[in-house]
Design a protein around this motif. Sequence first.
Motif, short mmCIF file in Angstrom:
data_model
loop_
_atom_site.label_atom_id
_atom_site.label_comp_id
_atom_site.label_asym_id
_atom_site.label_seq_id
_atom_site.Cartn_x
_atom_site.Cartn_y
_atom_site.Cartn_z
N VAL A 261 17.72 7.94 -63.92
CA VAL A 261 17.86 7.32 -62.55
C VAL A 261 16.66 7.13 -61.82
CG1 VAL A 261 19.33 7.49 -60.45
CG2 VAL A 261 20.29 7.48 -62.76
N ASP A 262 16.27 8.51 -61.76
CA ASP A 262 14.95 8.99 -60.87
C ASP A 262 13.78 8.02 -61.15
OD1 ASP A 262 16.47 10.79 -59.63
OD2 ASP A 262 15.38 12.62 -60.42
N THR A 263 13.55 8.00 -62.49
CA THR A 263 12.44 7.32 -63.00
C THR A 263 12.69 5.60 -62.91
OG1 THR A 263 12.00 8.65 -64.92
CG2 THR A 263 11.09 6.55 -65.07
N PHE A 264 14.00 5.36 -63.02
CA PHE A 264 14.43 3.80 -62.59
C PHE A 264 13.99 3.21 -61.20
CE2 PHE A 264 17.26 0.53 -61.19
CZ PHE A 264 17.28 -0.33 -62.34
N CYS A 265 14.49 4.17 -60.29
CA CYS A 265 14.20 3.84 -58.90
C CYS A 265 12.73 4.12 -58.57
CB CYS A 265 15.23 4.91 -58.11
SG CYS A 265 16.87 4.83 -58.21
N ALA A 266 11.99 4.92 -59.03
CA ALA A 266 10.74 5.20 -58.95
C ALA A 266 10.01 3.99 -59.43
CB ALA A 266 9.99 6.50 -59.36
N SER A 267 10.29 3.39 -60.52
CA SER A 267 9.55 2.29 -61.00
C SER A 267 9.74 1.16 -60.31
CB SER A 267 9.81 2.18 -62.52
OG SER A 267 11.24 1.43 -62.47
N LEU A 268 10.78 0.89 -59.23
CA LEU A 268 11.00 -0.17 -58.18
C LEU A 268 9.81 -0.08 -57.21
CD1 LEU A 268 14.69 -0.10 -58.28
CD2 LEU A 268 13.26 -1.17 -59.87
N THR A 269 8.86 -0.54 -57.69
CA THR A 269 7.69 -0.43 -56.42
C THR A 269 7.77 -1.43 -55.23
OG1 THR A 269 6.22 -1.99 -57.77
CG2 THR A 269 5.68 0.19 -58.39
N MET A 270 8.33 -2.51 -55.54
CA MET A 270 8.72 -3.27 -54.31
C MET A 270 9.66 -2.39 -53.06
SD MET A 270 11.15 -3.67 -56.69
CE MET A 270 10.05 -4.98 -57.84
N ILE A 271 10.10 -1.36 -53.65
CA ILE A 271 11.07 -0.55 -52.80
C ILE A 271 10.49 0.55 -52.27
CG2 ILE A 271 13.34 0.44 -52.37
CD1 ILE A 271 14.44 -1.52 -54.32
N VAL A 272 10.08 1.46 -53.24
CA VAL A 272 9.50 2.99 -53.11
C VAL A 272 7.87 2.87 -52.91
CG1 VAL A 272 11.33 3.82 -54.29
CG2 VAL A 272 9.36 3.54 -55.48
N GLY A 273 7.36 1.83 -53.28
CA GLY A 273 5.80 1.67 -53.12
C GLY A 273 5.11 2.24 -54.54
N THR A 274 3.80 2.00 -54.56
CA THR A 274 3.17 2.27 -55.72
C THR A 274 2.79 3.65 -56.06
OG1 THR A 274 1.05 2.01 -54.83
CG2 THR A 274 1.92 -0.05 -55.89
N GLY A 275 2.79 4.03 -57.36
CA GLY A 275 2.53 5.51 -57.65
C GLY A 275 3.83 6.66 -57.62
N GLY A 276 4.82 5.89 -57.46
CA GLY A 276 6.08 6.85 -57.41
C GLY A 276 6.42 7.61 -58.62
N ILE A 277 6.29 7.12 -59.81
CA ILE A 277 6.47 7.97 -60.95
C ILE A 277 5.33 9.03 -61.17
CG2 ILE A 277 6.40 7.90 -63.64
CD1 ILE A 277 7.76 4.95 -63.37
N ALA A 278 4.19 8.76 -60.93
CA ALA A 278 3.33 9.76 -61.00
C ALA A 278 3.38 10.92 -59.88
CB ALA A 278 1.95 9.24 -60.82
N ALA A 279 3.76 10.40 -58.85
CA ALA A 279 3.92 11.45 -57.75
C ALA A 279 5.06 12.41 -57.81
CB ALA A 279 4.28 10.37 -56.31
N ILE A 280 6.26 11.75 -58.46
CA ILE A 280 7.46 12.76 -58.94
C ILE A 280 6.76 13.71 -59.90
CG2 ILE A 280 9.59 12.47 -60.06
CD1 ILE A 280 10.38 10.28 -58.45
N TYR A 281 5.95 13.18 -61.02
CA TYR A 281 5.59 14.16 -61.83
C TYR A 281 4.89 15.26 -61.29
CZ TYR A 281 2.75 16.07 -65.62
OH TYR A 281 2.03 16.74 -66.57
N TYR A 282 3.82 14.73 -60.59
CA TYR A 282 2.73 16.00 -59.88
C TYR A 282 3.62 17.06 -58.97
CZ TYR A 282 -1.04 13.36 -61.78
OH TYR A 282 -2.06 12.59 -62.63
N ALA A 283 4.37 16.37 -58.38
CA ALA A 283 5.18 17.31 -57.44
C ALA A 283 6.14 18.22 -58.17
CB ALA A 283 6.26 16.17 -56.30
#
Length: 450
Positions: A261-283
């Motif tokens: 669910v987190d990955t699915f939502c983070a991949s929706l760049t039109m809503i959360v912006g670019t780089g969401g998946i990588a940001a979640i990984y590093y954090a």
Amino acid sequence: MSTDKSKAVHQHHGLIKSSSVVASGVLASRALGFIRDVILARFLGTGLIAEAFFVAQRIPNLFRDMVGEGAANSAIVPVLSEYSQKKSKQEWQECINAVLGWGVIVLGCITLICIILTPLIVRLIAPGFVLEPHKFDLTVNLTRIMFPYLILIALTAFQAGILCSLNAFLAPSYGPCLLNVAMIASAWIASLYSWPLAYAISVGVLIGGVLQFVAQWYALHRRGIHWRLPVTLNHEGARQIGRLLLPRLWGSTVYQINIFVDTFCASLTMIVGTGGIAAIYYANRMIQFPLGVFGYALSSAALPSLSNFVQEGDMGKFKSTVMFALRNLLLVLIPTAVVMAIFSTWIIHIIFERGAFNAYSTAVTSKVMFYAALGLPFYGASRILVSAFYALQDTKTPVKVATVCLIINVVLNVVLMFPLKVGGIALASSISSMVNCVLLWRGIHKKLGW
């Protein structure tokens, strides 16, 4: 009174010693992991290749937790602890042979099927990638390279579970260091020869899996434990582990659905912006450092002791050990969470901002880290409480709680990602982890009448 105090100190001495071994191994692994992540951040940043690699790496890890580490934590340690106290050494060895036999068969089938179905799995995990054909194709290729890591690391986890049941924590604790060394070496070699970095590191993941497997196998071999073809797969101990494992599989599935669910939502760049998946990984890597060093160390070291107390019927020591672990863990994690939240931007800037990891990457990653840090104490406490349930051979209660929290996480993801972007995804996870911790605490109180 002084006698009671000295007994308590003696009782917890073994737990402290075992936790120290696990913590030192986790600390070494996390330190190498930081070096690895700094290298990845420098060369990959939070761009297209980074997101493809992190999703590809995550997919076999989803299945690994379901059939590997989950089994070792919830089923193998309690059952083998029981066998070591109540059965002969030969029966104990036969149980191990049957469990490993089933592991090879099941994991081999899962790996083969998933390699064939990789394009479908990537579509499900990161549907936003379908709109970018190059990113989608790269993710599929990298996933197929890394999928055999599943069988290697799951069998490694099975072997580590056997070692932990013997209170042998050295090899299981330091084994993950080998994965980080392999990934760092592969990135360094790829940079020297200008090889495609994502592909080179994917091969490094496989090499790391082999090294970890061999390390655990050698540790078992030194203790006179050898893999043999099982006399029969229909072994009572294997069936007992299976009965405990089935609810845990659903529990792991619930956890992976949360990640999905987190990955699915983070991949929706039109809503959360670019780089969401990588940001979640590093954090998440930052959050996992204190959680691994302290939370994982205490929960892993406590499980064999708690299992033994249950077999001995000494619930006084059981309660005392659980409370001791919780107090010491929270004493560390609460102030750590405060510091990580307040200084999130500064921490991310110092550690990661260089090369392809630019100011935007720092801003989005620090936002995720701020909200994720709020849940750190609850993540850690939940690990201890879940270990207590596993020691009681109760894998159903944590699963029921996790299912409730899954629903909460899904709803909060949808609600919070619009106003808070990718930070809302992290906050949703923190809130659901708090609910998870509270429900587990109530459950253990109700079950034992504390």
